[in-house]
Design an enzyme around this catalytic site. Structure first.
Site, mmCIF file in Angstrom:
data_model
loop_
_atom_site.group_PDB
_atom_site.id
_atom_site.type_symbol
_atom_site.label_atom_id
_atom_site.label_comp_id
_atom_site.label_asym_id
_atom_site.label_seq_id
_atom_site.Cartn_x
_atom_site.Cartn_y
_atom_site.Cartn_z
ATOM 1 N N ASP A 40 47.587 40.196 41.554
ATOM 2 C CA ASP A 40 46.836 41.438 41.437
ATOM 3 C C ASP A 40 46.176 41.783 42.770
ATOM 4 O OD1 ASP A 40 45.451 43.513 39.702
ATOM 5 O OD2 ASP A 40 43.708 42.413 40.440
ATOM 6 N N GLU A 77 51.270 42.883 43.991
ATOM 7 C CA GLU A 77 50.820 44.261 43.819
ATOM 8 C C GLU A 77 50.344 44.703 45.207
ATOM 9 O OE1 GLU A 77 48.033 46.890 40.836
ATOM 10 O OE2 GLU A 77 47.194 45.023 41.616
#
Length: 711
Positions: free
Chosen positions: A350, A387
């Site tokens: 993330d 990401e």
């Protein structure tokens, strides 16, 4: 605090590595890192008549900035925490406060939750200038738990090649919470996801990997606690080596149940990828709670400015410092534990750009933390997904990560959404259809380095993407201020739910167009769980705090959902059976056995696109011909495989258009294989079509035709 009993047991020296709590013969060895501490107490916690009681044992051995000792007589199941004595100097970011009981960053089990927010604060008054709080947090904070090693065998890794991978992003709790065939006591748990009815659905659909929203132990942020809400998604990590206890069917068995879940999925040939949040923690900004890292050694773990305040690259109040060796070690140890001992097949990092900005500086794809991961002998063999952005402009780095990283391709999502809502021409969507070579081909990567997606957990569901122009986030309790306004959606003429049949038919067609584009594009497709069942969040594009039916997958059946499910399954099966549609190499115009290039783009008149055509922003129709005679796909044994050739026609215009099929050198005939104009994608007519034949594409249509190879 002075009357708290200190143990007369003197710990043996033990040794510093590995960090955490590890049962050994006759006791448990404890080790925790803190370079600023002057003393560290291990606190063994038990239940007393009036609440929890503790026994404090000072760890006197210090090696490499790690406090350690082996305590005889301690057994698995023992709850514990740490108290850190040392300077309290917020101006330097140092916040040692022995009144705060701290979670072990390496705990493999964490129990309990924040019960009193005030007791967790390490300060009184102003967090930067006030004195340290003397409120003892015992009884108000989560505790670490000593855990035995081992457990159920997670089974061998399926090792699905990336070019065959279809990812399915899901939430452990939300995916099975409403599943009628899962026993109630298993719904919303690791064992619920392992239930045969759930695994059978994944197999029937045809996905090869599940990507689980965060399963590391997490805690609610102060904003949510104050308003009586809870973090549902889990992007608020407390412990990086502990599976989240809230997803266990039996409290205290989360490690064993997690391993059982992985084993069940592996037995079905399905890989397990974890969404991991190494960019920030649940401790938030300087005004947040002191639960673990902040009290242990904030300057060693967090990015701090010259005033001792947090540098926030994540939008969550704090940022872990990827330039710190302590952080690098914690991240690598966490990933290695889940990969090696718990059987995980990959990780999606993330806000990964924040991990490539040591000391908060410029983005560096070769940053120490990323390099530690890619050079690790265990982690380098797992699927590594980034990401490629954070909460700042400097962090937006789609296409910027190193060779071993696969990326969530946000430009794919935006480009395909824009094309189907009629907001853009053809150049960008052509790149996205063919593997995003503009982003990934220049660094020795493969097309599967692009994780293609239309929807994900954050943002609209597929149904809402074609039903809402604007977010409707009132249920989140933040007056609509949360969630992005950049949705690139189109409601097909009516905002939200409607009974207008024409609007509903258009929405269904648009959903099929988007799904068809996703599964027929070169790259690694990712579906968001429930999209194939026509799930809605009623226009909410950020339900991070909604643990209710807004977020849970609805397993009830209606005609629209049943039809879309059949369409999605047909698409995935078609992709699996057609190597040319999932090639492991970029198209480069190379001549093939057919005598034509490997990829040709066509205009509606059946002629190849010219340079000037690409810059005509009024165009909404394109044909993509893929030569399958030399598609460069291979079997698992490494043998090249041939396929039929394919013609994909996309038309995003608002009116029907006549299209001429290519000349006979591109195929002796063309057989319709998938049509977004029918509810399940089955073409109404599968009679072969002759080269040069003129056909009519309906408004907003996708048509896939097969050109069988000559044997």
């Amino acid at each position: 605090m002075e009357d708290v009993p200190h143990s007369t047991r003197r710990p043996l020296p033990g040794h510093p590595f590995p960090l955490g709590a590890h049962p050994e013969a006759g006791g448990v060895r404890f080790a925790v890192a803190s370079s600023v501490a002057e003393a560290v107490e291990l606190c063994l916690v038990a239940d007393g008549d009036n609440g929890p009681v503790e026994q404090r044992i000072e760890l006197t051995e210090r090696t490499f900035g790690i406090w350690h000792g082996m305590v005889p007589g301690v057994t698995p199941g023992q709850r514990y925490g740490y108290r850190v004595h040392g300077p309290y100097d917020p101006a330097r970011g140092i916040r040692c406060n022995p009144a705060k009981l701290l979670v072990d960053p390496y705990a493999r089990r964490i129990t309990g939750a924040v019960a009193d927010l005030a007791a967790t604060r390490g300060y009184r008054g102003d967090p930067m200038t006030g004195p340290p709080s003397r409120i003892d947090s015992l009884g108000s904070v989560p505790l670490s738990v000593v855990t035995s090693p081992g457990g159920p065998d997670p089974g061998p890794h399926p090792d699905v090649p990336f070019e065959e991978t279809v990812i399915y992003e899901l939430h452990v709790r939300g995916f099975t919470k409403l599943h009628p065939d899962v026993p109630k006591h298993l719904r919303g748990t690791y064992l619920g996801l392992a239930h045969p009815a759930v695994v059978d659905h994944l197999l029937w659909l045809g996905v090869t990997a599940v990507e689980l929203l965060p399963v590391h132990s997490f805690a609610d942020e102060p904003l949510l606690l104050r308003s009586g809400r809870h973090n549902y998604w889990g992007y608020s990590t407390l412990g990086y080596l502990a599976p989240h206890a809230g997803y266990a069917c039996r409290p205290g068995r989360e490690v064993e149940e997690f391993r059982t879940m992985v084993a069940a999925l592996h037995a079905a040939g399905i890989e397990v990828i974890l969404d991991v949040v190494f960019n920030h923690t649940c401790e938030g900004g300087v005004g947040g709670p002191t639960l673990s890292l902040r009290g242990l050694d904030a300057p060693e773990y967090y990015l701090l400015d010259e005033r001792g305040a947090h540098v926030d690259l994540t939008g969550c109040g704090n940022t872990l410092d990827p330039g710190s060796p302590t952080v690098v070690r914690l991240v690598a140890d966490s990933m290695r534990y889940f990969a090696d001992e718990l059987g995980v097949d990959g990780f999606r990092l993330d806000l990964a750009s924040a991990l490539a900005r040591p000391r908060g500086g410029a983005f560096d794809p070769d940053a120490a933390l990323l390099t530690a991961i890619t050079t690790d002998p265990v982690l380098s063999r797992r699927k590594l997904i980034a990401e490629p952005w954070d909460a700042t402009g400097e962090g937006y780095r789609v296409g910027g990560f190193g060779r071993q990283w696969v990326e969530w391709n946000g430009r794919y999502r935006d480009g395909v959404r824009d094309f189907w809502r009629g907001a853009t021409g053809l150049r960008d969507v052509a790149y996205r259809l063919s593997g995003s070579s503009d982003l990934y081909a220049g660094d020795g990567k493969r097309p599967w380095a692009s994780v293609n997606f239309i929807t994900a957990h954050d943002g609209f569901t597929l149904r809402d993407l074609v039903s809402y122009d604007h977010k409707h986030n009132h249920e989140n309790g933040e007056h609509g201020a949360d969630g992005t306004d950049d949705n690139r959606s189109w409601n097909c003429g009516v905002e939200g739910e409607t009974g207008d049949r024409a609007v509903l038919a258009l929405r269904d067609r648009q959903a099929r167009n988007l799904l068809g584009t996703l599964l027929l594009s070169t790259g690694t497709p990712m579906l968001c769980a429930g999209d194939e069942r026509w799930r809605t969040q009623h226009g909410n594009n950020n339900p991070y705090c909604l643990d209710n039916q807004t977020s849970w997958v609805d397993w009830s059946v209606d005609d629209r959902g049943d039809n879309l499910l059949a369409f999605a399954r047909r698409l995935i099966a078609l992709r699996a059976d057609s190597p040319a549609l999932r090639q492991p190499q970029f198209f480069d115009g190379r001549p093939t056995r057919s005598g034509e290039p490997d990829l040709v783009w066509f205009r509606p008149d059946g002629e190849p696109m010219t340079d000037s055509d690409w810059f005509d922003e009024s165009r909404r129709t394109i044909g993509m011909w893929i030569d399958g005679s030399e598609c460069l796909s291979r079997t698992r044994e490494g043998e090249l495989v041939a396929d039929d050739s394919w013609l994909l026609l996309l038309h995003a215009g608002a009116n029907p258009i006549d299209v001429t099929l290519p000349a006979d050198r591109y195929g002796q005939h063309f057989v319709p294989a998938l049509d977004s104009g029918t509810t399940r994608g089955v073409p109404a007519d599968v009679e072969p079509l002759s080269p040069g034949k003129r056909i009519t594409l309906a408004a907003r249509a996708l048509l896939l035709l097969r050109a069988p190879r000559i044997t």
